[in-house]
Design an enzyme around this catalytic site. Structure first.
Site, PDB file in Angstrom:
ATOM      1  N   THR A   1      -5.520   1.753   9.623  1.00 37.39           N
ATOM      2  CA  THR A   1      -4.239   2.225  10.319  1.00 37.39           C
ATOM      3  C   THR A   1      -5.275   3.739  11.027  1.00 37.39           C
ATOM      4  O   THR A   1      -4.465   3.661  11.985  1.00 37.39           O
ATOM      5  CB  THR A   1      -4.092   3.075   9.244  1.00 37.39           C
ATOM      6  OG1 THR A   1      -3.359   2.494   8.561  1.00 37.39           O
ATOM      7  CG2 THR A   1      -3.004   4.691   9.717  1.00 37.39           C
TER       8      THR A   1
ATOM      9  N   ILE B   1      -0.687  -2.451   7.750  1.00 34.40           N
ATOM     10  CA  ILE B   1      -1.250  -2.174   8.467  1.00 34.40           C
ATOM     11  C   ILE B   1      -2.178  -2.031   7.856  1.00 34.40           C
ATOM     12  O   ILE B   1      -2.875  -1.181   7.357  1.00 34.40           O
ATOM     13  CB  ILE B   1      -1.101  -0.948   9.694  1.00 34.40           C
ATOM     14  CG1 ILE B   1       0.294  -1.104  10.580  1.00 34.40           C
ATOM     15  CG2 ILE B   1      -1.969  -0.683  10.291  1.00 34.40           C
ATOM     16  CD1 ILE B   1       0.745   0.126  11.290  1.00 34.40           C
ATOM     17  N   ASP B   2      -3.264  -2.633   8.323  1.00 33.30           N
ATOM     18  CA  ASP B   2      -5.095  -2.855   7.949  1.00 33.30           C
ATOM     19  C   ASP B   2      -5.694  -2.035   9.021  1.00 33.30           C
ATOM     20  O   ASP B   2      -6.096  -2.354   9.505  1.00 33.30           O
ATOM     21  CB  ASP B   2      -5.271  -4.129   6.890  1.00 33.30           C
ATOM     22  CG  ASP B   2      -7.040  -3.486   6.645  1.00 33.30           C
ATOM     23  OD1 ASP B   2      -7.079  -2.644   5.774  1.00 33.30           O
ATOM     24  OD2 ASP B   2      -7.657  -3.879   7.247  1.00 33.30           O
TER      25      ASP B   2
ATOM     26  N   ASP C   1      -0.344  -5.378   3.131  1.00 35.11           N
ATOM     27  CA  ASP C   1      -1.294  -4.500   3.994  1.00 35.11           C
ATOM     28  C   ASP C   1      -0.663  -4.381   5.530  1.00 35.11           C
ATOM     29  O   ASP C   1      -0.529  -5.186   5.941  1.00 35.11           O
ATOM     30  CB  ASP C   1      -1.935  -4.099   4.366  1.00 35.11           C
ATOM     31  CG  ASP C   1      -2.881  -2.651   4.412  1.00 35.11           C
ATOM     32  OD1 ASP C   1      -2.812  -2.023   4.972  1.00 35.11           O
ATOM     33  OD2 ASP C   1      -4.403  -2.835   4.376  1.00 35.11           O
TER      34      ASP C   1
ATOM     35  N   GLU D   1       0.853  -1.201   0.385  1.00 30.21           N
ATOM     36  CA  GLU D   1      -0.090   0.314  -0.208  1.00 30.21           C
ATOM     37  C   GLU D   1       0.762   1.113  -0.281  1.00 30.21           C
ATOM     38  O   GLU D   1       0.397   1.971  -0.466  1.00 30.21           O
ATOM     39  CB  GLU D   1      -0.712   0.273   1.315  1.00 30.21           C
ATOM     40  CG  GLU D   1      -2.035   1.127   1.121  1.00 30.21           C
ATOM     41  CD  GLU D   1      -3.077   1.418   2.383  1.00 30.21           C
ATOM     42  OE1 GLU D   1      -2.304   0.742   3.063  1.00 30.21           O
ATOM     43  OE2 GLU D   1      -3.488   2.784   2.259  1.00 30.21           O
TER      44      GLU D   1
ATOM     45  N   ASP E   1      -5.787  -4.943   0.185  1.00 29.73           N
ATOM     46  CA  ASP E   1      -6.812  -5.479   1.560  1.00 29.73           C
ATOM     47  C   ASP E   1      -7.344  -6.940   1.436  1.00 29.73           C
ATOM     48  O   ASP E   1      -7.711  -7.378   3.100  1.00 29.73           O
ATOM     49  CB  ASP E   1      -7.731  -4.371   1.675  1.00 29.73           C
ATOM     50  CG  ASP E   1      -7.513  -2.518   1.853  1.00 29.73           C
ATOM     51  OD1 ASP E   1      -7.335  -2.518   2.467  1.00 29.73           O
ATOM     52  OD2 ASP E   1      -8.142  -1.975   0.271  1.00 29.73           O
TER      53      ASP E   1
HETATM   54  C1  IPD Z   1      -8.918   1.082   5.517  1.00 34.99           C
HETATM   55  C2  IPD Z   1      -9.418  -0.090   5.749  1.00 34.99           C
HETATM   56  C3  IPD Z   1     -10.525   0.563   5.737  1.00 34.99           C
HETATM   57  C4  IPD Z   1     -11.791  -0.044   4.558  1.00 34.99           C
HETATM   58  C5  IPD Z   1     -11.261   0.996   3.590  1.00 34.99           C
HETATM   59  C6  IPD Z   1      -9.142   0.701   3.424  1.00 34.99           C
HETATM   60  P1  IPD Z   1      -5.766   0.706   5.383  1.00 34.99           P
HETATM   61  O1  IPD Z   1      -7.368  -0.095   4.608  1.00 34.99           O
HETATM   62  O2  IPD Z   1      -9.321  -1.882   5.935  1.00 34.99           O
HETATM   63  O3  IPD Z   1     -11.389  -0.896   6.851  1.00 34.99           O
HETATM   64  O4  IPD Z   1     -12.934   0.532   4.641  1.00 34.99           O
HETATM   65  O5  IPD Z   1     -11.551   1.373   3.117  1.00 34.99           O
HETATM   66  O6  IPD Z   1      -8.488   1.943   2.662  1.00 34.99           O
HETATM   67  O7  IPD Z   1      -5.927   2.219   5.043  1.00 34.99           O
HETATM   68  O8  IPD Z   1      -6.673   1.327   7.176  1.00 34.99           O
HETATM   69  O9  IPD Z   1      -5.339  -0.159   5.229  1.00 34.99           O
HETATM   70 CA    CA Z   2      -5.491  -1.530   3.962  1.00 38.08          CA
HETATM   71 CA    CA Z   3      -2.620   0.551   5.246  1.00 36.20          CA
HETATM   72 CA    CA Z   4      -4.478   3.194   4.135  1.00 33.83          CA
END
Ligand code: IPD
Ligand code: CA
Ligand code: CA
Ligand code: CA
Length: 265
Positions: free
Chosen positions: A91, A88-89, A86, A68, A213
């Protein structure tokens, strides 16, 4: 390819990355915005992505990497072996809550998901699967998913879909929300997919997600008999952004036919 070795290395690196993230709780994060004021990234997201890239490049120089935060390769097609990372999913949860986030790593061969690893760092829960060999939470095998009726289902979805009226008719989701037993929103696509895999929720819908994701979660959900598509019921390509619909077997078809089919997603 020795998948057992790749799987073992990936799990080890994910645990090490989790230790780096836990240690970061004691210090102040550097937080920046990306595409908009709510699109956040920290120095830890970047550090973790770079950590994985250096490990993978050293051990598997022939593998490609999609990530990402922009430190990985520019991937236009999924030929060969590709790691979708990813770091950190969730963030926003990481920054605001210090929980409800995960590390997510999918490893694909010619576009087919082979390995899925999702680490809920705060709970020390490692979810992992190799296609065809079962899925696990730490050392415990996860049970295959059973069918469930809509009226007994908990559905994970994100309230941001109410803003999407210019693109799609979000009103179409109202009957589904009404008929379901309940809805939930956790703010981490990787964890929401893990919750489908473990049966904590029965389905997860999202308007727009990136390949990193969903790459790992799709392997886990499918390994347990669940179904993962976009909101039209089409296969994902894991190259472009797409909508997402993951659910228990049977339930996926019912929701698709009865509620989603009319949508111009
Ligand atoms: C996000 C999370 C969130 C989702 C967003 C993503 P990130 O990832 O998964 O739940 O609704 O569309 O972008 O940016 O925290 O890695
Ligand atoms: Ca994510
Ligand atoms: Ca992320
Ligand atoms: Ca992000």
């Amino acid at each position: 390819m020795n998948w057992e070795e790749v799987y073992t290395s990936a799990k080890q690196w994910v645990i090490e990355a989790g230790e780096i993230i836990r240690a970061s709780f004691k210090r102040t994060l550097t937080i920046r915005t990306k595409s908009n004021p709510n699109d956040l990234v920290t120095d830890i997201d970047q550090q973790i992505e770079q950590f994985f890239i250096s490990k993978i490049r050293e051990r598997y120089p022939e593998h490609k990497i999609m990530g990402e935060e922009g430190f990985a390769d520019r991937i236009e097609q999924l030929d060969g072996i590709v790691w979708l990372i990813d770091p950190i999913d969730g963030t926003m949860n990481f920054i605001h809550q210090q929980r409800n986030f995960a590390i997510s790593i999918g490893i694909y061969e010619h576009g087919i998901g082979k390995v899925g690893i999702i680490y809920d760092v705060v709970h020390d829960e490692l979810y992992h699967a190799v296609r065809g060999n079962g899925a696990y939470l730490n050392d415990q095998p996860l049970q295959p998913l059973k069918e469930r009726a809509v009226k007994e289902s908990i559905i994970a979805l994100n309230a941001t879909w109410v803003m999407e009226n210019h693109r799609i008719n979000h009103q179409l989701l109202i009957p589904l929300v009404r008929d379901a037993r309940g809805t939930r929103s956790y703010g981490s696509a990787a964890l929401e997919l893990v919750y489908v895999a473990t049966g904590r929720v029965d389905a997860y819908l999202s308007m727009r997600l990136s390949p990193w994701d969903v790459a790992a979660g799709a392997v886990l959900v499918e390994e347990l008999g669940g179904v993962v598509t976009n909101l039209k019921g089409e296969k994902l390509d894991f190259i472009s952004r797409n909508s997402l619909f993951a659910a228990k077997p049977g339930l996926h078809q019912v929701i698709l036919e009865k509620y989603l089919k009319k949508g111009n997603w």
